[in-house]
Design a protein around this motif. Sequence first.
Motif, mmCIF file in Angstrom:
data_model
loop_
_atom_site.group_PDB
_atom_site.id
_atom_site.type_symbol
_atom_site.label_atom_id
_atom_site.label_comp_id
_atom_site.label_asym_id
_atom_site.label_seq_id
_atom_site.Cartn_x
_atom_site.Cartn_y
_atom_site.Cartn_z
ATOM 1 N N PRO A 227 14.647 6.175 -5.346
ATOM 2 C CA PRO A 227 15.101 7.364 -6.089
ATOM 3 C C PRO A 227 14.745 7.345 -7.571
ATOM 4 C CG PRO A 227 16.961 5.945 -5.560
ATOM 5 C CD PRO A 227 15.759 5.362 -4.876
ATOM 6 N N THR A 228 14.467 6.182 -8.132
ATOM 7 C CA THR A 228 14.125 6.106 -9.556
ATOM 8 C C THR A 228 12.621 5.940 -9.795
ATOM 9 O OG1 THR A 228 14.470 3.712 -9.626
ATOM 10 C CG2 THR A 228 16.381 5.117 -10.128
ATOM 11 N N LEU A 229 11.842 5.959 -8.703
ATOM 12 C CA LEU A 229 10.377 5.813 -8.784
ATOM 13 C C LEU A 229 9.967 4.523 -9.493
ATOM 14 C CD1 LEU A 229 9.511 9.507 -9.703
ATOM 15 C CD2 LEU A 229 9.639 8.481 -7.425
ATOM 16 N N ALA A 230 10.717 3.467 -9.233
ATOM 17 C CA ALA A 230 10.486 2.190 -9.909
ATOM 18 C C ALA A 230 9.441 1.319 -9.216
ATOM 19 C CB ALA A 230 11.793 1.415 -10.023
ATOM 20 N N ILE A 231 9.094 1.653 -7.972
ATOM 21 C CA ILE A 231 8.186 0.809 -7.193
ATOM 22 C C ILE A 231 6.805 1.442 -7.131
ATOM 23 C CG2 ILE A 231 7.787 -0.299 -4.965
ATOM 24 C CD1 ILE A 231 10.812 0.125 -4.415
ATOM 25 N N SER A 232 5.801 0.619 -7.348
ATOM 26 C CA SER A 232 4.426 1.099 -7.177
ATOM 27 C C SER A 232 3.684 0.141 -6.253
ATOM 28 C CB SER A 232 3.709 1.219 -8.524
ATOM 29 O OG SER A 232 3.637 -0.025 -9.166
ATOM 30 N N LEU A 233 2.676 0.668 -5.591
ATOM 31 C CA LEU A 233 1.859 -0.082 -4.661
ATOM 32 C C LEU A 233 0.420 0.096 -5.079
ATOM 33 C CD1 LEU A 233 1.885 -1.703 -1.991
ATOM 34 C CD2 LEU A 233 1.655 0.480 -0.802
ATOM 35 N N GLU A 234 -0.244 -1.012 -5.336
ATOM 36 C CA GLU A 234 -1.619 -0.968 -5.835
ATOM 37 C C GLU A 234 -2.555 -1.624 -4.818
ATOM 38 O OE1 GLU A 234 -4.005 -3.429 -9.220
ATOM 39 O OE2 GLU A 234 -2.050 -2.625 -9.787
ATOM 40 N N GLU A 235 -3.643 -0.932 -4.550
ATOM 41 C CA GLU A 235 -4.650 -1.489 -3.653
ATOM 42 C C GLU A 235 -5.546 -2.431 -4.448
ATOM 43 O OE1 GLU A 235 -8.046 0.003 -0.490
ATOM 44 O OE2 GLU A 235 -7.142 1.438 -1.850
ATOM 45 N N ARG A 236 -5.775 -3.603 -3.896
ATOM 46 C CA ARG A 236 -6.633 -4.607 -4.544
ATOM 47 C C ARG A 236 -7.872 -4.788 -3.682
ATOM 48 N NH1 ARG A 236 -4.065 -6.447 -9.272
ATOM 49 N NH2 ARG A 236 -4.515 -8.589 -8.849
ATOM 50 N N ARG A 237 -9.020 -4.806 -4.305
ATOM 51 C CA ARG A 237 -10.277 -4.980 -3.546
ATOM 52 C C ARG A 237 -10.867 -6.332 -3.812
ATOM 53 N NH1 ARG A 237 -13.016 0.637 -2.681
ATOM 54 N NH2 ARG A 237 -11.170 1.890 -2.779
ATOM 55 N N MET B 297 -14.853 -4.037 4.673
ATOM 56 C CA MET B 297 -14.233 -4.779 3.584
ATOM 57 C C MET B 297 -12.716 -4.765 3.760
ATOM 58 S SD MET B 297 -14.337 -4.118 -0.521
ATOM 59 C CE MET B 297 -16.046 -4.543 -0.686
ATOM 60 N N LYS B 298 -12.116 -5.912 3.598
ATOM 61 C CA LYS B 298 -10.669 -6.055 3.742
ATOM 62 C C LYS B 298 -9.980 -5.702 2.422
ATOM 63 C CE LYS B 298 -7.515 -9.311 5.790
ATOM 64 N NZ LYS B 298 -7.370 -10.641 6.334
ATOM 65 N N HIS B 299 -8.942 -4.898 2.522
ATOM 66 C CA HIS B 299 -8.183 -4.509 1.339
ATOM 67 C C HIS B 299 -6.843 -5.232 1.346
ATOM 68 C CE1 HIS B 299 -10.876 -1.175 0.318
ATOM 69 N NE2 HIS B 299 -11.002 -1.047 1.623
ATOM 70 N N SER B 300 -6.348 -5.506 0.170
ATOM 71 C CA SER B 300 -5.016 -6.080 0.048
ATOM 72 C C SER B 300 -4.214 -5.197 -0.897
ATOM 73 C CB SER B 300 -5.091 -7.515 -0.470
ATOM 74 O OG SER B 300 -5.635 -7.547 -1.765
ATOM 75 N N TYR B 301 -2.909 -5.342 -0.821
ATOM 76 C CA TYR B 301 -2.019 -4.511 -1.617
ATOM 77 C C TYR B 301 -1.024 -5.380 -2.360
ATOM 78 C CZ TYR B 301 -3.942 -0.627 0.970
ATOM 79 O OH TYR B 301 -4.803 0.291 1.501
ATOM 80 N N ARG B 302 -0.567 -4.849 -3.485
ATOM 81 C CA ARG B 302 0.366 -5.568 -4.348
ATOM 82 C C ARG B 302 1.485 -4.604 -4.762
ATOM 83 N NH1 ARG B 302 0.096 -10.039 -8.113
ATOM 84 N NH2 ARG B 302 1.354 -9.555 -9.922
ATOM 85 N N VAL B 303 2.712 -5.070 -4.676
ATOM 86 C CA VAL B 303 3.890 -4.297 -5.069
ATOM 87 C C VAL B 303 4.265 -4.671 -6.493
ATOM 88 C CG1 VAL B 303 6.386 -4.126 -4.698
ATOM 89 C CG2 VAL B 303 4.848 -3.994 -2.767
#
Length: 68
Positions: free
Chosen positions: A58-68, A1-7
Amino acid sequence: MKHSYRVSVDNDRCRRFGICADEAAQLFRLTPRGGLNYQRAVPADALEAAQAAVRSCPTLAISLEERR
């Protein structure tokens, strides 16, 4: 299964230091007026750079989410 990611960027936390743009220039760009533009969908060849941007913020403002 191919996974994609979103910022995602929390604009309340982001102080536009530009470290993310240094780590992942294909995803993040500081604008001349001090804003931040970014690409939400992460191409497979940019995943490592996106992960580096998340780790280096440094401010932990970015997140990366795996999308299935």
